[in-house]
Structures are given as C-alpha cells and as structure tokens.
Design a protein around this motif. Structure first.
Motif, PDB file in Angstrom:
ATOM      1  N   ASP A 249      39.453  38.157  29.107  1.00  0.00           N
ATOM      2  CA  ASP A 249      40.581  38.998  29.517  1.00  0.00           C
ATOM      3  C   ASP A 249      40.175  40.462  29.716  1.00  0.00           C
ATOM      4  O   ASP A 249      40.739  41.150  30.586  1.00  0.00           O
ATOM      5  N   ALA A 250      39.219  40.942  28.927  1.00  0.00           N
ATOM      6  CA  ALA A 250      38.783  42.346  29.087  1.00  0.00           C
ATOM      7  C   ALA A 250      38.099  42.525  30.450  1.00  0.00           C
ATOM      8  O   ALA A 250      38.375  43.496  31.177  1.00  0.00           O
ATOM      9  N   ALA A 251      37.242  41.566  30.804  1.00  0.00           N
ATOM     10  CA  ALA A 251      36.551  41.645  32.103  1.00  0.00           C
ATOM     11  C   ALA A 251      37.566  41.529  33.241  1.00  0.00           C
ATOM     12  O   ALA A 251      37.448  42.206  34.273  1.00  0.00           O
ATOM     13  N   LEU A 252      38.573  40.682  33.050  1.00  0.00           N
ATOM     14  CA  LEU A 252      39.601  40.516  34.093  1.00  0.00           C
ATOM     15  C   LEU A 252      40.405  41.810  34.258  1.00  0.00           C
ATOM     16  O   LEU A 252      40.673  42.237  35.397  1.00  0.00           O
ATOM     17  N   ALA A 253      40.779  42.428  33.148  1.00  0.00           N
ATOM     18  CA  ALA A 253      41.544  43.686  33.238  1.00  0.00           C
ATOM     19  C   ALA A 253      40.743  44.735  34.022  1.00  0.00           C
ATOM     20  O   ALA A 253      41.297  45.445  34.873  1.00  0.00           O
ATOM     21  N   ASP A 254      39.442  44.804  33.756  1.00  0.00           N
ATOM     22  CA  ASP A 254      38.590  45.761  34.498  1.00  0.00           C
ATOM     23  C   ASP A 254      38.587  45.433  35.994  1.00  0.00           C
ATOM     24  O   ASP A 254      38.741  46.317  36.833  1.00  0.00           O
ATOM     25  N   ALA A 255      38.421  44.141  36.303  1.00  0.00           N
ATOM     26  CA  ALA A 255      38.353  43.739  37.719  1.00  0.00           C
ATOM     27  C   ALA A 255      39.668  44.036  38.437  1.00  0.00           C
ATOM     28  O   ALA A 255      39.674  44.449  39.602  1.00  0.00           O
ATOM     29  N   LEU A 256      40.780  43.836  37.741  1.00  0.00           N
ATOM     30  CA  LEU A 256      42.095  44.103  38.361  1.00  0.00           C
ATOM     31  C   LEU A 256      42.294  45.605  38.558  1.00  0.00           C
ATOM     32  O   LEU A 256      42.788  46.048  39.602  1.00  0.00           O
ATOM     33  N   ARG A 257      41.902  46.366  37.537  1.00  0.00           N
ATOM     34  CA  ARG A 257      42.084  47.822  37.633  1.00  0.00           C
ATOM     35  C   ARG A 257      41.264  48.395  38.778  1.00  0.00           C
ATOM     36  O   ARG A 257      41.714  49.250  39.529  1.00  0.00           O
ATOM     37  N   GLU A 258      40.044  47.866  38.920  1.00  0.00           N
ATOM     38  CA  GLU A 258      39.147  48.388  39.970  1.00  0.00           C
ATOM     39  C   GLU A 258      39.345  47.658  41.302  1.00  0.00           C
ATOM     40  O   GLU A 258      38.587  47.878  42.242  1.00  0.00           O
ATOM     41  N   ARG A 259      40.360  46.781  41.349  1.00  0.00           N
ATOM     42  CA  ARG A 259      40.707  46.027  42.575  1.00  0.00           C
ATOM     43  C   ARG A 259      39.503  45.243  43.094  1.00  0.00           C
ATOM     44  O   ARG A 259      39.320  45.107  44.315  1.00  0.00           O
TER      45      ARG A 259
END
Ligand code: GLV
Length: 336
Positions: A249-259
């Motif tokens: 989930d942490a990696a996913l949050a980063d990927a979503l934030r950075e589009r």
C-alpha cells in the motif's frame, strides 16, 4: 439430543438473528449481538469449554490461541478467504477449519466490476467535487477517465471470482481479458471466458485495468509492489478486492501521488481497518471498507453456510466446506 448435550459454540460477531436462531436449535450458543470487538485474550477466555466458533476474517486463529483452547474442534470462518487461520497449527491440533465458498462468488464479482467502473470513471472523486459545490467549474475534460468497454482487463487470480469477473468483462463489456494465475485454465474454460494466459510481467505491461483477486499467502504477499507498479501503463488502473498485503500500500500511495498509474480502487488494505495515510491523501483512489460480498442475500448465505459447517461437524461429524484434512483420529475426538 437433550439440550444439555448440545455442543457449546461461540459466535464472535453479530450475525443475522434468524441464522443465530438456527444455530441455537442445535448448539448451546454464546453470541455477541452487541458486536463488541474482542482482543485476543478475551476471545481465548470466551472460547474456554467451546467446541466450535464462528469467526470473521478479522479474528486470528493462531497456534497460541489453539494452545489456550484445548476443547476447540472446529472454526467456521464467515469468509471464503481464511488467511486468518494458522492452518498447519489447526491441523496439528485436530481442529477443523471451514470457509464459505461459492455462495459469494457472483456478488463479489459484481463488486469487483463496480469498483473497476468507479475507479476508471472517477465516480467518488467527482461526487466529492459536486458535494463541495464545485460544479460551476465544469470544463470539457472534467473527470475524464479511462475507457472500460473494449479495453484490456488483466485479472491476477483466476479462481471462481476471477472467472465471474472475466465473464462480465468479456460478454458484457467486450473487453479483452488476459489473466495470470498459479495454474493455467484448461483450453475449453479459456475459450469460454475469452481469456488469454500471460506472465505477470506481460499482463502488467498490457492491461488497461489490473484486477487482483488472488488469495493471500506468503507467496502472494506484495504481488504488486514498486517494481510491478513500474511496469503498468501510466493510464492504467489497479483494483484490489483480494486481501490486504497482496498490494504494497505504501508503494501504491507513492505511485498514485506521482501519477505513475492513473487510479486505484481498493476494498482491502494492509493492516485493515487501518488505511495507509498516503492513500487517504490522494484523490485518485476509490476506497471501500471490505464490502465486496456485502449484499443481504449473500451475507445471509455466508452466515448460514458457516452455521451449517458448525452443525455439520459437531452434530453430524462432517463439515460441508472444510479447508483442511484431519487425520481420522482427530475426528474421533469430536465431542457431543
Ligand atoms: C472476504 O473477504 C472473504 O474472504 O469472504
């Protein structure tokens, strides 16, 4: 059977009263209709003298708990997944585990599709915008999302629910379906579903939408982490209706934030009911509280099957949907 000889069972959370009444006709039941959350020590203490327990996926059945509950013979999970069970420890202790397969397949597949649609078409994000009184800011590309019909859906985990989603995608939405699974489906099933097997890497590179419905295990831990997210298209969406821990989930949050991917739809979370703060901060994610099987009909059927597993094992000596095989000697220990 006299009422004093009924097996004693615990139901850890509130369930439908009619289903509880059915269980009470066959067992002496301690229930929790106030739906109080019990810490593990309280669960262990309430399990003393109980032969059976009806659990939800939030109660861990650990080796430690089993050591404290020598009378326990059967644990009936009201869920198809049972990663809350330490299954080897249960088998070693002669404890039968059961789950609730099949009865939830179609409603869970419906929900997977609903979450896919909401994610691709940015439904919750746009509702927040409307509720915030922002509609006057309409413009030509407002909440323009990703196409669903005719696009490529990648399903990771092609069991009963995955196949239900594939059918909806193929027949209802004219999607190209690609999938990855521990084992390949037979040719006939692949042809019926219009589904093509791909390696995980090729699926991630190809799919416009990636949907996870794989059971959680050590092998499926972080099936999607930073390296996998990096393979996905920047326009792709990711939907997780499997289990928390299948996605980092942490990696996913980063990927979503950075589009680095367009959006995600999540019904399950690492450490739920806690949600990674990074996911709560980004707009391009649809979040639901583990409700994929939540229709009245399906939840009733799940509760009924869990209860029938308890009655089946404790009263008739045979569970309906067991998840472990006990040596014959363990079954002889079933107390009535
Ligand atoms: C729900 O997550 C289930 O496993 O049934």
């Amino acid at each position: 059977m006299s009422s004093t000889s009924k097996p004693r069972v615990l139901v850890t959370r509130a369930i439908f009263p009619a289903v509880l009444a059915h269980l009470s006709a066959h067992c002496e039941v301690e229930s929790n209709q106030d739906d109080t959350l019990w810490v593990p020590a309280e669960l262990a203490s309430r399990l003393q003298g109980k032969a059976g327990v009806l659990t939800t996926s939030s109660e861990a059945i650990s080796a430690d708990l089993l050591r404290q509950c020598p009378d326990l013979r059967v644990v009936a999970n009201m869920a198809v997944g049972y990663n809350n069970f330490d299954l080897p420890a249960m088998t070693a202790a002669g404890v039968q585990g059961t789950n609730t397969p099949d009865v939830l397949t179609e409603s869970t597949a419906d929900f997977g599709f609903a979450l896919l649609m909401a994610t691709a078409r940015r439904i919750t994000e746009s509702e927040h915008f409307l509720r915030a009184g922002q509609w006057s800011r309409w413009r030509y590309d407002l909440f323009a999302g990703a196409e669903v019909h005719g696009s490529t859906l990648g399903i990771i985990g092609m069991g009963r629910i995955g196949q239900g989603i594939a059918r909806r995608a193929h027949f209802g939405f004219g999607m190209r379906v690609v999938y990855h699974n521990r084992s390949r489906l037979d040719d006939r099933t692949e042809a019926d579903l219009g589904a093509t097997y791909l390696s995980k890497e090729d699926l991630l590179k190809t799919a416009d939408h990636v949907l996870l419905v794989v059971p959680y295990s050590a092998a499926s831990h972080h099936t999607i982490g930073a390296p996998e997210l990096a393979l996905m298209k920047p326009t792709a969406t990711l939907v997780n209706i499997a289990r928390g821990g299948v996605v980092d989930d942490a990696a996913l949050a980063d990927a979503l934030r950075e589009r680095r991917i367009a959006a995600a739809g999540l019904d399950v979370f690492e450490g739920e009911p806690a949600v990674h703060p990074g996911l709560l901060q980004v707009p391009n994610v649809v979040l639901t509280p583990h409700i994929a099987s939540a229709t009245i009909t399906t939840r009733t059927a799940m509760a009924q099957l869990a209860v029938d597993n308890l009655i089946g094992y404790l009263v008739h000596g045979q569970a309906l949907t067991p998840v472990n095989t006990l040596p014959a000697a363990s079954k002889d220990k079933v107390s009535h």
